[in-house]
Design an enzyme around this catalytic site. Structure first.
Site, PDB file in Angstrom:
ATOM      1  N   ASN A  26      43.555  25.193  40.749  1.00 39.06           N
ATOM      2  CA  ASN A  26      44.868  25.942  41.588  1.00 39.06           C
ATOM      3  C   ASN A  26      44.515  25.816  42.918  1.00 39.06           C
ATOM      4  OD1 ASN A  26      47.218  26.110  39.795  1.00 39.06           O
ATOM      5  ND2 ASN A  26      45.645  27.027  38.438  1.00 39.06           N
ATOM      6  N   MET A 102      40.640  36.492  36.686  1.00 40.61           N
ATOM      7  CA  MET A 102      40.641  37.120  35.211  1.00 40.61           C
ATOM      8  C   MET A 102      40.335  38.273  35.141  1.00 40.61           C
ATOM      9  SD  MET A 102      41.613  34.005  34.005  1.00 40.61           S
ATOM     10  CE  MET A 102      41.708  34.447  32.366  1.00 40.61           C
ATOM     11  N   ARG A 103      40.649  39.166  35.891  1.00 44.42           N
ATOM     12  CA  ARG A 103      40.676  40.588  35.915  1.00 44.42           C
ATOM     13  C   ARG A 103      41.827  41.522  36.036  1.00 44.42           C
ATOM     14  NH1 ARG A 103      35.899  43.689  36.414  1.00 44.42           N
ATOM     15  NH2 ARG A 103      37.031  45.397  37.279  1.00 44.42           N
ATOM     16  N   ASN A 119      50.651  35.711  41.350  1.00 44.97           N
ATOM     17  CA  ASN A 119      49.895  35.513  40.226  1.00 44.97           C
ATOM     18  C   ASN A 119      50.247  34.189  39.471  1.00 44.97           C
ATOM     19  OD1 ASN A 119      47.306  35.646  38.248  1.00 44.97           O
ATOM     20  ND2 ASN A 119      49.141  36.322  36.846  1.00 44.97           N
ATOM     21  N   HIS A 121      50.183  32.372  35.877  1.00 49.43           N
ATOM     22  CA  HIS A 121      49.811  32.577  34.575  1.00 49.43           C
ATOM     23  C   HIS A 121      50.296  31.376  33.645  1.00 49.43           C
ATOM     24  CE1 HIS A 121      49.225  34.866  31.131  1.00 49.43           C
ATOM     25  NE2 HIS A 121      50.267  34.131  30.422  1.00 49.43           N
ATOM     26  N   ASP A 157      50.809  40.555  33.883  1.00 45.29           N
ATOM     27  CA  ASP A 157      51.434  39.643  33.558  1.00 45.29           C
ATOM     28  C   ASP A 157      53.048  40.090  33.692  1.00 45.29           C
ATOM     29  OD1 ASP A 157      49.148  38.050  33.749  1.00 45.29           O
ATOM     30  OD2 ASP A 157      48.789  38.075  31.656  1.00 45.29           O
ATOM     31  N   GLU A 186      50.922  23.575  36.521  1.00 44.93           N
ATOM     32  CA  GLU A 186      50.592  24.648  37.442  1.00 44.93           C
ATOM     33  C   GLU A 186      50.343  24.285  38.993  1.00 44.93           C
ATOM     34  OE1 GLU A 186      47.501  27.432  36.266  1.00 44.93           O
ATOM     35  OE2 GLU A 186      47.739  26.833  34.022  1.00 44.93           O
TER      36      GLU A 186
HETATM   37  C1  GAR Z   1      44.635  28.496  35.112  1.00 43.98           C
HETATM   38  O1  GAR Z   1      45.312  28.022  34.012  1.00 43.98           O
HETATM   39  C2  GAR Z   1      45.307  29.814  35.426  1.00 43.98           C
HETATM   40  O2  GAR Z   1      46.624  29.669  35.040  1.00 43.98           O
HETATM   41  C3  GAR Z   1      44.821  30.795  34.580  1.00 43.98           C
HETATM   42  O3  GAR Z   1      43.457  30.352  34.691  1.00 43.98           O
HETATM   43  C4  GAR Z   1      43.271  29.210  34.773  1.00 43.98           C
HETATM   44  C5  GAR Z   1      42.355  28.733  36.304  1.00 43.98           C
HETATM   45  O4  GAR Z   1      42.164  27.605  36.420  1.00 43.98           O
HETATM   46  N1  GAR Z   1      45.236  32.261  34.818  1.00 43.98           N
HETATM   47  C6  GAR Z   1      45.022  33.154  34.052  1.00 43.98           C
HETATM   48  O5  GAR Z   1      44.824  32.763  33.043  1.00 43.98           O
HETATM   49  C7  GAR Z   1      45.293  34.618  34.787  1.00 43.98           C
HETATM   50  N2  GAR Z   1      45.672  35.347  33.720  1.00 43.98           N
HETATM   51  P1  GAR Z   1      41.833  27.109  37.721  1.00 43.98           P
HETATM   52  O6  GAR Z   1      40.510  28.002  37.930  1.00 43.98           O
HETATM   53  O7  GAR Z   1      41.285  25.830  37.584  1.00 43.98           O
HETATM   54  O8  GAR Z   1      42.656  27.175  38.770  1.00 43.98           O
END
Ligand code: GAR
Length: 226
Positions: A26, A102-103, A119, A121, A157, A186
């Site tokens: 992302n 992820m925190r 954020n 999600h 979230d 995303e």
């Molecule tokens: C993505 O799918 C994002 O939506 C998720 O982690 C992934 C990161 O991918 N985020 C969460 O789950 C947040 N709670 P990336 O590092 O390739 O962007």
């Protein structure tokens, strides 16, 4: 009354800080959009809470400064949050993007950056907050899944939803196949939502986000189904 959420922004080029934990796809979508001129913003810094986050190399390839604040080295959440807040503050970002971070953040840092932190999600909130979203969606047999970009509030979230993108769940989908389909959505959604923020088109009214167009009327976000 509708309220513009970026009241103190001086110039048109917004400064963004991105916070990650891992792969960074992302983040890469954002940096590519900036590079291509689709997003008129400057990414000031990428902050990771893990030294092995793949996104750090992506940031470096784009010439973006990086900072690692290893969460595992902090005694508790408050200490980590304080270090993160200080690092973020140093760049005075107009917008902070949690892109695969992820925190859980505590109330203090979230309030400090109120309406300036978003954020992404991997689910259609309020369905499937938390982790393992694709696995849970498959287990429930839902026919539609997707992703959400929202303003961050102290509840995990939960927060005013800026945009969502919907994808179909197809027969025979595995978690990996569904995750890849959502991830593609995303990347597009995040760039769109960040662009709207940078164009000062987002208005929060009654905890809901309205999208202003150039004529200051409001559009609903239409996304083609992936
Ligand atoms: C993505 O799918 C994002 O939506 C998720 O982690 C992934 C990161 O991918 N985020 C969460 O789950 C947040 N709670 P990336 O590092 O390739 O962007």
């Amino acid at each position: 009354m509708a309220r513009l959420i970026q009241p103190n922004i001086k110039d048109s080029m917004k400064t963004i800080s991105v916070v990650i934990s891992g792969r960074g796809s992302n983040l890469e979508a954002l940096l590519n959009a900036v590079q291509a001129g689709h997003l008129k913003a400057r990414v000031a810094r990428v902050i990771a809470n893990r030294a092995d986050a793949g996104g750090l190399a992506i940031a470096a390839q784009h010439g973006v400064p990086t900072t690692v604040i290893e969460s595992k080295k902090y005694q508790d959440r408050a200490a980590f949050d304080a270090a993160l807040a200080m690092a973020l503050d140093a760049d005075q970002p107009d917008l902070i993007v949690l892109a695969g971070f992820m925190r859980i953040l505590g109330e203090s840092i979230v309030k400090q950056f109120n309406h300036r932190m978003i954020n992404i999600h991997p689910a259609l909130l309020p369905s499937y907050p938390g982790v393992d979203t694709h696995q849970r969606a498959l287990a429930d047999g839902v026919k539609w899944h997707g992703c959400t970009v929202h303003f961050v509030t102290p509840k995990v979230d939960v927060g005013p939803i800026i945009g969502q993108s919907v994808v179909p769940v197809r027969e025979g989908d595995t978690e990996a196949i569904l995750a890849a389909r959502v991830l593609k959505a995303e990347h597009r959604l995040l760039v769109d939502c960040v662009r709207w923020f940078c164009e000062e088109r987002l208005v929060i009214k009654d905890d809901k986000v309205l999208l202003r167009n150039a004529e200051t009327s409001f559009d609903a976000y239409q996304n083609p189904v992936g």
